[in-house]
Design an enzyme around this catalytic site. Structure first.
Site: not given
Length: 470
Positions: A77, A83, A179, A331, A401, A428
């Site tokens: 990129c 970024c 992107c 969840y 989750d 996560c």
């Protein structure tokens, strides 16, 4: 060796040792303190100029690279470095997976302090670029100037930008021309919107003065080929709004759902806004193993569709369902995991705090002709109580989750009280997962662990854990 330069310390020939939290790398200063350095790779030897000094660490940036790490690769990129999106794009993918795996292991070991089985190999993403199904861009009339532009001394005649926020700068937007995170026509849509707006004198948002027409752009794509585009306008200007929306509809007839919002409040979050359908339908369809899921502008859906399928397959495998089990999916969101495991379960009960998500879950179950899933809305720590269990039955398996914060301690206590045979914990954030696993250690043994990479080129990693009753 350290030397002073305009009150900032420069350390020469520092070896970068490790990849740390939030995608920055870690080195040691001669005084023994840790230095956090962005945009370098473990194995690099660099000169570091510090810009922040704390009791236990420095923050700095590399001003010279003496030796390049063998783990380096050329970023694809042109925006890399400015970024903040793909912080690991200069690191080989195999090494990214190594550090993601290491982060999960360290968190589970150091925070969880529990006995762990041997990890199953981290599952890498087949697509390392163009894997995201949702991108959000911001308009600004005060774009970020790169160092090269400032050095050139050229006068900038157009300060409009459509792109990403510069890290830690809420009012500066980096203008993005290409992107590599979302498949085309994402780049074409964004670039043509910017060009059209500039040519037609449409104003870009000024975040300090709170003025301007164009505020944000969201593009959602699906594996079915369907596309959603939503423009957020700050000002209610019917003529110019329709001008750009008509242009989009005409230029990109493949757009399935063209929507907009007029939002003149201080923040640009969509969740309390009325979404207005301009053309097409107000949702797009995603498909997974023959199941169809509708995604509207506010829906949460895993951002990497292909890898979500792999994540859900691991979750289902860990659950080890035979067709006789009552499964609770905590969840549940829009019920994707619940519906994905439903054909292997007797019944699935999904619980979620967001009413719109549960409405989507019910709609999706109806669309998919699934009759053994029931969905309930409510704050998990409140609704998931003894009365709920008495009404719906004691689960054999719980799939959970939760968001990044992990499970509320009351939810953990309730799981321990009802003590299902198995708990499959999808996370996560392995740090909060580790905290929760430690709380469950008295009754549950971790028998399987498999990290999953949903976000190549970034430090983020998901983790699936199977807990079995001791």
């Amino acid at each position: 060796m350290g030397r002073k330069r305009s009150d900032k310390i420069v350390f020469d020939n520092v070896k970068v040792l490790d990849a740390g939290a939030k995608g920055v790398s870690v080195a040691k200063a001669p005084d023994g303190k840790v230095i956090f350095i962005p945009n370098v790779v473990p194995g690099d030897v660099v000169d570091v100029q510090t810009f922040k000094k704390r009791k236990a660490y420095y923050e700095g940036r590399a001003i010279n690279i003496h030796e390049f790490s063998e783990h380096r690769t050329e970023p694809v990129c042109s925006h890399f470095g400015s970024c903040g999106g793909c912080k690991w794009q200069n690191m080989k993918y195999s090494q990214q997976l190594f550090y993601k795996n290491q982060e999960v292991f360290n968190n589970l070991k150091r925070i969880g302090k529990i006995e762990l089985p041997e990890f199953e190999p981290i599952l890498g993403s087949e697509k390392q670029f163009f894997y995201r199904n949702k991108m959000e861009f911001s308009f600004s009339n005060s774009r970020w100037m790169t160092e090269e532009e400032i050095q050139s001394g050229k006068e900038i005649d157009n300060a409009n930008a459509l792109g990403f926020h510069i890290p830690k700068m809420w009012d500066k937007i980096l203008d993005i021309t290409h992107c590599s995170l979302q498949e085309d026509p994402s780049n074409a849509i964004r670039n043509e919107i910017r060009d059209f707006a500039n040519k037609n004198g449409l104003t870009f948002f000024n975040p300090r003065n709170h003025e301007g027409l164009l505020r944000t752009l969201m593009i959602r794509t699906a594996s079915t080929g369907e596309i959603m585009v939503l423009i957020q306008f700050f000002e209610d200007d019917k003529e110019n709004r329709e001008l750009i929306l008509d242009f989009l509809a005409d230029r990109f007839p493949q757009i399935t759902s063209l929507q907009y919002v007029i939002n003149s409040k201080a923040n640009d979050t969509l969740y309390d806004q009325d979404i207005i359908l301009y053309k097409g339908r107000d949702y797009i369809l995603e498909e997974m193993e023959g199941l169809k899921f509708s995604i509207n502008a506010k829906s949460f859906y895993q951002t990497n569709s292909d890898q979500a399928y792999e994540l859900y397959k691991i979750t289902r495998e860990f659950a080890g369902l035979t067709g006789n089990e009552l499964v609770y999916d905590l969840y549940t969101g829009t019920g994707t995991i619940a519906q994905f495991v439903s054909k292997k379960a007797k019944k699935v009960i999904g619980v979620e705090a967001v009413p719109e998500a549960i409405a989507d879950a019910k709609e999706n179950a109806k669309r998919n002709e699934i009759t053994n899933c029931d969905f309930f809305v409510g704050d998990m720590k409140v609704v998931f109580n003894e009365e709920f269990i008495n009404t719906h039955g004691t689960p054999d398996v719980i799939i959970t989750d939760p968001p990044r914060d992990g499970m509320h301690k009351d939810v953990v206590e309730q799981i321990l009280k009802i003590a299902p045979k198995k708990v499959v914990y999808v996370s996560c954030n392995s740090a909060t997962q580790a905290r929760d696993l430690a709380l469950m250690d008295e009754k549950y043994k971790v028998t399987r662990v498999r990290p999953v990479d949903m976000f190549p080129q970034t430090h983020h990693v998901e983790n699936v854990v199977l807990l079995e009753k001791r």
